[in-house]
Design a protein around this motif. Structure first.
Motif, mmCIF file in Angstrom:
data_model
loop_
_atom_site.group_PDB
_atom_site.id
_atom_site.type_symbol
_atom_site.label_atom_id
_atom_site.label_comp_id
_atom_site.label_asym_id
_atom_site.label_seq_id
_atom_site.Cartn_x
_atom_site.Cartn_y
_atom_site.Cartn_z
ATOM 1 N N ASN A 77 0.803 -1.229 0.000
ATOM 2 C CA ASN A 77 0.000 0.000 0.000
ATOM 3 C C ASN A 77 0.835 1.277 0.000
ATOM 4 O OD1 ASN A 77 -2.403 -1.501 -0.006
ATOM 5 N ND2 ASN A 77 -2.344 -1.672 2.227
ATOM 6 N N ASP A 78 2.147 1.203 -0.252
ATOM 7 C CA ASP A 78 2.979 2.398 -0.395
ATOM 8 C C ASP A 78 2.767 2.997 -1.777
ATOM 9 O OD1 ASP A 78 4.101 2.261 2.089
ATOM 10 O OD2 ASP A 78 6.003 1.373 1.427
ATOM 11 N N MET A 79 2.756 4.338 -1.866
ATOM 12 C CA MET A 79 2.734 5.020 -3.158
ATOM 13 C C MET A 79 4.190 5.150 -3.611
ATOM 14 S SD MET A 79 -0.361 5.461 -3.977
ATOM 15 C CE MET A 79 -0.235 6.513 -5.381
ATOM 16 N N VAL A 80 4.472 4.745 -4.848
ATOM 17 C CA VAL A 80 5.841 4.721 -5.344
ATOM 18 C C VAL A 80 5.914 5.324 -6.743
ATOM 19 C CG1 VAL A 80 6.541 2.701 -3.991
ATOM 20 C CG2 VAL A 80 5.532 2.371 -6.241
ATOM 21 N N SER A 81 7.116 5.725 -7.137
ATOM 22 C CA SER A 81 7.390 6.099 -8.529
ATOM 23 C C SER A 81 8.384 5.072 -9.058
ATOM 24 C CB SER A 81 7.949 7.515 -8.612
ATOM 25 O OG SER A 81 9.211 7.579 -8.015
ATOM 26 N N PHE A 82 8.241 4.744 -10.332
ATOM 27 C CA PHE A 82 9.080 3.690 -10.910
ATOM 28 C C PHE A 82 9.219 3.888 -12.406
ATOM 29 C CE2 PHE A 82 4.727 2.295 -11.016
ATOM 30 C CZ PHE A 82 4.569 1.691 -12.248
ATOM 31 N N GLU A 83 10.160 3.155 -12.996
ATOM 32 C CA GLU A 83 10.343 3.129 -14.446
ATOM 33 C C GLU A 83 10.120 1.697 -14.922
ATOM 34 O OE1 GLU A 83 13.997 4.863 -15.792
ATOM 35 O OE2 GLU A 83 13.885 6.443 -14.290
ATOM 36 N N LEU A 84 9.743 1.565 -16.193
ATOM 37 C CA LEU A 84 9.489 0.235 -16.752
ATOM 38 C C LEU A 84 10.655 -0.229 -17.598
ATOM 39 C CD1 LEU A 84 5.763 0.491 -17.831
ATOM 40 C CD2 LEU A 84 6.708 -0.674 -15.860
ATOM 41 N N GLU A 85 10.917 -1.513 -17.511
ATOM 42 C CA GLU A 85 11.993 -2.124 -18.283
ATOM 43 C C GLU A 85 11.519 -3.501 -18.753
ATOM 44 O OE1 GLU A 85 15.976 -3.479 -16.545
ATOM 45 O OE2 GLU A 85 16.291 -1.361 -17.005
ATOM 46 N N LYS A 86 11.882 -3.858 -19.967
ATOM 47 C CA LYS A 86 11.472 -5.152 -20.522
ATOM 48 C C LYS A 86 12.220 -6.260 -19.798
ATOM 49 C CE LYS A 86 9.669 -7.671 -23.931
ATOM 50 N NZ LYS A 86 8.393 -8.241 -23.643
ATOM 51 N N GLY A 87 11.442 -7.237 -19.285
ATOM 52 C CA GLY A 87 12.043 -8.369 -18.588
ATOM 53 C C GLY A 87 11.801 -9.652 -19.357
ATOM 54 N N ALA A 88 12.136 -10.781 -18.738
ATOM 55 C CA ALA A 88 11.986 -12.082 -19.389
ATOM 56 C C ALA A 88 10.521 -12.428 -19.641
ATOM 57 C CB ALA A 88 12.639 -13.161 -18.537
ATOM 58 N N ARG A 89 9.625 -12.033 -18.745
ATOM 59 C CA ARG A 89 8.204 -12.373 -18.874
ATOM 60 C C ARG A 89 7.310 -11.154 -19.017
ATOM 61 N NH1 ARG A 89 7.373 -17.073 -14.386
ATOM 62 N NH2 ARG A 89 8.801 -18.579 -15.302
ATOM 63 N N GLY A 90 7.842 -10.042 -19.466
ATOM 64 C CA GLY A 90 7.022 -8.834 -19.637
ATOM 65 C C GLY A 90 7.724 -7.633 -19.043
ATOM 66 N N MET A 91 6.939 -6.592 -18.798
ATOM 67 C CA MET A 91 7.503 -5.354 -18.271
ATOM 68 C C MET A 91 7.711 -5.474 -16.758
ATOM 69 S SD MET A 91 7.865 -3.681 -20.983
ATOM 70 C CE MET A 91 8.191 -2.010 -20.580
ATOM 71 N N ASN A 92 8.859 -4.981 -16.289
ATOM 72 C CA ASN A 92 9.205 -4.984 -14.870
ATOM 73 C C ASN A 92 9.358 -3.553 -14.384
ATOM 74 O OD1 ASN A 92 9.314 -7.762 -14.998
ATOM 75 N ND2 ASN A 92 11.548 -7.852 -15.080
ATOM 76 N N ALA A 93 8.983 -3.323 -13.135
ATOM 77 C CA ALA A 93 9.184 -2.020 -12.513
ATOM 78 C C ALA A 93 10.594 -2.004 -11.913
ATOM 79 C CB ALA A 93 8.135 -1.797 -11.427
ATOM 80 N N VAL A 94 11.372 -0.983 -12.316
ATOM 81 C CA VAL A 94 12.741 -0.839 -11.802
ATOM 82 C C VAL A 94 12.906 0.591 -11.287
ATOM 83 C CG1 VAL A 94 13.759 -2.607 -13.282
ATOM 84 C CG2 VAL A 94 13.621 -0.264 -14.086
ATOM 85 N N ARG A 95 14.000 0.819 -10.539
ATOM 86 C CA ARG A 95 14.278 2.111 -9.930
ATOM 87 C C ARG A 95 13.060 2.620 -9.153
ATOM 88 N NH1 ARG A 95 17.148 1.556 -14.357
ATOM 89 N NH2 ARG A 95 15.779 2.386 -15.953
ATOM 90 N N VAL A 96 12.561 1.758 -8.256
ATOM 91 C CA VAL A 96 11.343 2.041 -7.483
ATOM 92 C C VAL A 96 11.707 2.878 -6.277
ATOM 93 C CG1 VAL A 96 9.414 1.014 -6.238
ATOM 94 C CG2 VAL A 96 10.382 -0.149 -8.249
ATOM 95 N N LYS A 97 11.028 4.065 -6.134
ATOM 96 C CA LYS A 97 11.239 4.968 -5.002
ATOM 97 C C LYS A 97 9.907 5.245 -4.320
ATOM 98 C CE LYS A 97 14.341 7.773 -7.673
ATOM 99 N NZ LYS A 97 14.571 9.124 -8.128
ATOM 100 N N LYS A 98 9.955 5.404 -3.025
ATOM 101 C CA LYS A 98 8.768 5.786 -2.262
ATOM 102 C C LYS A 98 8.464 7.249 -2.526
ATOM 103 C CE LYS A 98 7.905 3.435 2.012
ATOM 104 N NZ LYS A 98 8.179 3.368 3.424
ATOM 105 N N ILE A 99 7.166 7.594 -2.605
ATOM 106 C CA ILE A 99 6.787 9.004 -2.783
ATOM 107 C C ILE A 99 6.412 9.573 -1.436
ATOM 108 C CG2 ILE A 99 5.144 10.565 -3.860
ATOM 109 C CD1 ILE A 99 4.867 8.653 -6.138
#
Length: 151
Positions: free
Chosen positions: A129-151
């Motif tokens: 339930n934390d609000m976060v900001s993140f970037e998407l990166e292509k992974g082995a099984r689809g898009m992954n959230a990377v560089r995840v920071k708490k807002i």
């Protein structure tokens, strides 16, 4: 006197084979005669300017001249549009995170898509339930959230 090796069954089968051969030959000759009567030559199929098959030749006035340099082999280069210029940083909410296994899921606030995240892609410590900001990166099984920071 010696007895004949031909049995009644064998002679009957041979008669049937001969009869079938003769009927087949008659049908073949009938088809040939019918083709001669119709004047049957090779029928042509033409392709019109839209790529459809027709029985009439295409109109030469609708022919389009194409230069060899204009033909593009492969995928044409995509021009950048406003849709391509989106902000790579997205916001969302952590729906699930297992600290013992080191992975979880984040729901994007814009399109409600669920993205996988791994502990290796975290910048800050997160919980459910934390609000976060993140970037998407292509992974082995689809898009992954990377560089995840708490807002």
């Amino acid at each position: 006197m010696a007895k004949s090796q031909q049995t009644y069954n064998k002679t009957e089968k041979e008669k049937q084979r001969r009869k079938k051969r003769e009927e087949k030959q008659k049908r073949k000759e009938a088809r040939k005669a019918e083709a001669k009567e119709k004047g049957g030559g090779i029928q042509f199929a033409y392709v019109d300017h839209n790529g459809n098959l027709t029985d009439t030749p295409p109109d030469p006035s609708e022919k389009i001249a194409i230069e060899a340099e204009d033909i593009v082999l492969g995928i044409p280069k995509k021009e950048e549009t406003d849709e391509d210029k989106f902000n790579p940083i997205r916001n969302g909410k952590v729906s699930f995170f297992d600290h013992s296994k080191g992975f979880g899921f984040i729901i994007d606030s814009e399109n409600n898509e669920k993205y996988f995240t791994h502990v290796s892609g975290l910048i800050d410590e997160i919980t459910e339930n934390d609000m976060v900001s993140f970037e998407l990166e292509k992974g082995a099984r689809g898009m992954n959230a990377v560089r995840v920071k708490k807002i």
